[in-house]
Design a protein around this motif. Sequence first.
Motif, PDB file in Angstrom:
ATOM      1  N   LEU A 404       0.818  -1.216   0.000  1.00 43.37           N
ATOM      2  CA  LEU A 404       0.000   0.000   0.000  1.00 43.37           C
ATOM      3  C   LEU A 404       0.851   1.264   0.000  1.00 43.37           C
ATOM      4  CD1 LEU A 404      -2.806   1.267   0.065  1.00 43.37           C
ATOM      5  CD2 LEU A 404      -2.723   1.124   2.581  1.00 43.37           C
ATOM      6  N   GLU A 405       1.881   1.333   0.834  1.00 40.36           N
ATOM      7  CA  GLU A 405       2.718   2.533   0.890  1.00 40.36           C
ATOM      8  C   GLU A 405       3.407   2.760  -0.448  1.00 40.36           C
ATOM      9  OE1 GLU A 405       4.681   5.961   2.364  1.00 40.36           O
ATOM     10  OE2 GLU A 405       2.886   4.860   3.020  1.00 40.36           O
ATOM     11  N   ARG A 406       3.893   1.681  -1.062  1.00 39.76           N
ATOM     12  CA  ARG A 406       4.521   1.824  -2.374  1.00 39.76           C
ATOM     13  C   ARG A 406       3.497   2.265  -3.413  1.00 39.76           C
ATOM     14  NH1 ARG A 406       7.447  -3.874  -1.333  1.00 39.76           N
ATOM     15  NH2 ARG A 406       9.624  -3.228  -1.029  1.00 39.76           N
ATOM     16  N   LEU A 407       2.276   1.759  -3.325  1.00 37.99           N
ATOM     17  CA  LEU A 407       1.241   2.168  -4.274  1.00 37.99           C
ATOM     18  C   LEU A 407       0.914   3.642  -4.102  1.00 37.99           C
ATOM     19  CD1 LEU A 407      -0.717   1.358  -6.522  1.00 37.99           C
ATOM     20  CD2 LEU A 407      -2.373   0.710  -4.748  1.00 37.99           C
ATOM     21  N   HIS A 408       0.881   4.135  -2.857  1.00 39.58           N
ATOM     22  CA  HIS A 408       0.689   5.564  -2.621  1.00 39.58           C
ATOM     23  C   HIS A 408       1.749   6.370  -3.384  1.00 39.58           C
ATOM     24  CE1 HIS A 408      -2.376   4.858   0.237  1.00 39.58           C
ATOM     25  NE2 HIS A 408      -1.661   4.749   1.334  1.00 39.58           N
ATOM     26  N   VAL A 409       3.014   5.968  -3.227  1.00 37.79           N
ATOM     27  CA  VAL A 409       4.116   6.705  -3.855  1.00 37.79           C
ATOM     28  C   VAL A 409       4.025   6.608  -5.372  1.00 37.79           C
ATOM     29  CG1 VAL A 409       6.624   6.838  -4.123  1.00 37.79           C
ATOM     30  CG2 VAL A 409       5.627   6.440  -1.861  1.00 37.79           C
ATOM     31  N   LEU A 410       3.808   5.403  -5.897  1.00 36.61           N
ATOM     32  CA  LEU A 410       3.741   5.221  -7.352  1.00 36.61           C
ATOM     33  C   LEU A 410       2.607   6.043  -7.955  1.00 36.61           C
ATOM     34  CD1 LEU A 410       4.597   3.819  -9.981  1.00 36.61           C
ATOM     35  CD2 LEU A 410       3.114   1.892  -9.341  1.00 36.61           C
ATOM     36  N   THR A 411       1.454   6.037  -7.327  1.00 40.68           N
ATOM     37  CA  THR A 411       0.303   6.751  -7.873  1.00 40.68           C
ATOM     38  C   THR A 411       0.551   8.253  -7.869  1.00 40.68           C
ATOM     39  OG1 THR A 411      -1.146   5.005  -7.060  1.00 40.68           O
ATOM     40  CG2 THR A 411      -2.183   7.065  -7.680  1.00 40.68           C
ATOM     41  N   ARG A 412       1.128   8.768  -6.794  1.00 42.85           N
ATOM     42  CA  ARG A 412       1.446  10.200  -6.761  1.00 42.85           C
ATOM     43  C   ARG A 412       2.507  10.541  -7.814  1.00 42.85           C
ATOM     44  NH1 ARG A 412      -0.294  13.232  -2.411  1.00 42.85           N
ATOM     45  NH2 ARG A 412      -1.246  12.101  -0.675  1.00 42.85           N
ATOM     46  N   ALA A 413       3.512   9.685  -7.949  1.00 45.10           N
ATOM     47  CA  ALA A 413       4.580   9.949  -8.919  1.00 45.10           C
ATOM     48  C   ALA A 413       4.066   9.906 -10.353  1.00 45.10           C
ATOM     49  CB  ALA A 413       5.705   8.926  -8.739  1.00 45.10           C
ATOM     50  N   ASP A 414       2.994   9.162 -10.587  1.00 43.74           N
ATOM     51  CA  ASP A 414       2.448   8.997 -11.942  1.00 43.74           C
ATOM     52  C   ASP A 414       1.759  10.258 -12.444  1.00 43.74           C
ATOM     53  OD1 ASP A 414       1.970   7.577 -14.282  1.00 43.74           O
ATOM     54  OD2 ASP A 414       0.100   6.711 -13.551  1.00 43.74           O
ATOM     55  N   CYS A 415       1.594  11.241 -11.594  1.00 47.70           N
ATOM     56  CA  CYS A 415       1.013  12.521 -12.026  1.00 47.70           C
ATOM     57  C   CYS A 415       2.131  13.418 -12.546  1.00 47.70           C
ATOM     58  CB  CYS A 415       0.292  13.193 -10.855  1.00 47.70           C
ATOM     59  SG  CYS A 415      -0.324  14.844 -11.256  1.00 47.70           S
ATOM     60  N   THR A 416       2.227  13.543 -13.867  1.00 46.09           N
ATOM     61  CA  THR A 416       3.278  14.365 -14.467  1.00 46.09           C
ATOM     62  C   THR A 416       2.693  15.485 -15.329  1.00 46.09           C
ATOM     63  OG1 THR A 416       3.466  12.852 -16.345  1.00 46.09           O
ATOM     64  CG2 THR A 416       4.923  12.459 -14.470  1.00 46.09           C
ATOM     65  N   THR A 417       1.400  15.784 -15.132  1.00 48.96           N
ATOM     66  CA  THR A 417       0.775  16.826 -15.924  1.00 48.96           C
ATOM     67  C   THR A 417       1.400  18.183 -15.642  1.00 48.96           C
ATOM     68  OG1 THR A 417      -1.312  17.952 -16.380  1.00 48.96           O
ATOM     69  CG2 THR A 417      -1.006  17.126 -14.146  1.00 48.96           C
ATOM     70  N   ARG A 418       1.473  19.022 -16.660  1.00 48.39           N
ATOM     71  CA  ARG A 418       1.966  20.391 -16.483  1.00 48.39           C
ATOM     72  C   ARG A 418       0.858  21.355 -16.088  1.00 48.39           C
ATOM     73  NH1 ARG A 418       5.781  20.714 -21.937  1.00 48.39           N
ATOM     74  NH2 ARG A 418       7.147  18.957 -21.400  1.00 48.39           N
ATOM     75  N   ASN A 419      -0.364  20.867 -16.086  1.00 50.80           N
ATOM     76  CA  ASN A 419      -1.507  21.680 -15.681  1.00 50.80           C
ATOM     77  C   ASN A 419      -1.527  21.749 -14.150  1.00 50.80           C
ATOM     78  OD1 ASN A 419      -4.164  22.440 -14.833  1.00 50.80           O
ATOM     79  ND2 ASN A 419      -4.908  21.998 -16.898  1.00 50.80           N
TER      80      ASN A 419
END
Length: 504
Positions: A404-419
Amino acid sequence: MPNTGMTGDEPSPRLADDSTVSARDRAADGGPTDEQRAALSGLRESIDPVVEELGERFAAAGHELAIVGGPVRDALLGRAVHDLDLTTDAVPQRVLELVDGWADAVWTVGIDFGTVGLRKGGHQLEITTYRSESYQPKSRKPEVSYGRSLEEDLVRRDFTVNAMAVRLPQQEFADPFGGRADLAARMLRTPGRPEDSFSDDPLRIMRAVRFAAQLGFRLAPEVKRAASDMAERLRIVSAERIRDELVKLLLSPDPRVGIELMVDLGIADHVLPEIPRLRLEIDEHHRHKDVYEHSLTVLDQAIDLERQRGMEPDLVLRLAALLHDIGKPKTRAFEEGGRVTFHHHEVVGASMTRNRLGALRFPKDVVADVGKLVALHLRFHGYGKGEWTDSAVRRYARDAGPLLERLHVLTRADCTTRNRRKAAALARSYDDIERRIARLAEEEELNRIRPDLDGNEIQEILGIGPGPLVGRAWQFLLELRLENGPMAKEDAAQRLREWGRDNV
């Protein structure tokens, strides 16, 4: 020609006394810097009396002994030196004779490659006979032959920065190929021709990009050319050796540098071919140059989040960040209006991830954990503005389990939008789901969710014996528990009886 800081017949400079450095050595690289002199003195002071005693023992018997390679390099870089690698002109059988009665224990598991291990007091040392090793064109195992001199041993080493030594017991510094100068320039060169070095052991191609990521070195132009031209030679190297270099690269301070070099030089085509295939795939948001760049950015951001959260470098997380979108090329589809979709790329990507990591002989638990993170990395995007019920949040946490902790980090890191507005909204949503998971975890111990009735109680209530039906009833109760939260045993038993009327 190699950059020669000192020829084999020149006097070796002593660690504590720079006055013995030859004029030619000074002309070649300007002599050691004050920092390097201090580092060499520090290495001298760190040499344990046990090691000095061993050097004296070899010298008395007419043999050479030297500290070599990584420990000398790390001392000059100001890095901690934990283990000492030793090399000698004595063949393994002679080494065994010399340490007999002196060492507390001896082991010979590496003796076929010229290495004898020993323990003396609290020290474990490995002594390797001067050697050269090379791979035949179609062989996966190196052929080892013994050398006759320290310089002959150093010239066969991978890079000049690893081709330095300290002779024992006199503690003389040997640098016949200009490793000290290359350290100062942060440059990776080979003692001889890079083509010869990479032909002798093609894994050195991987080691070059690993050092770039790990130590912040640049590859000399001729090293780059040879690595690119000879990348296919990696096919003869065992998957386990390639895996080990890849692990060291990914756990380095800046793995992106190494991954980019692997792709640019064609190395990844033979190690992680799924990564270069991402370069031509535009992602569905049209916000990134391509999926390749996006994946490297996710890797960078995952590493930043590791540090922010006080995590140690995490191989499973970094592999998942790098590989999370490798299913996109296979699932790309074009819709009306030019929109590109990658439906179910997380499912396809999870299968591809398990196949690739399995081929590289990663441990089964690593393969399973990385594959699971890839499969789950899109799950959060259904969260919206917090419309999920508590049961959905429970399922999210339960499906992730210990990841779960790794999934938290991966999901947050997957946001690379410039908006910025969109990025802020995604961050708020993930803050919200983490708070909800924490609240439910405190209330219900999410990590230990079980049905409200155990197997014995299920059998008693339904009047059945052990068998598959108990498992089906248990799964029904688990789904009930996830949907409704904790239930009183009486209520759970009543629901089980209702289920049993249709299923028993």
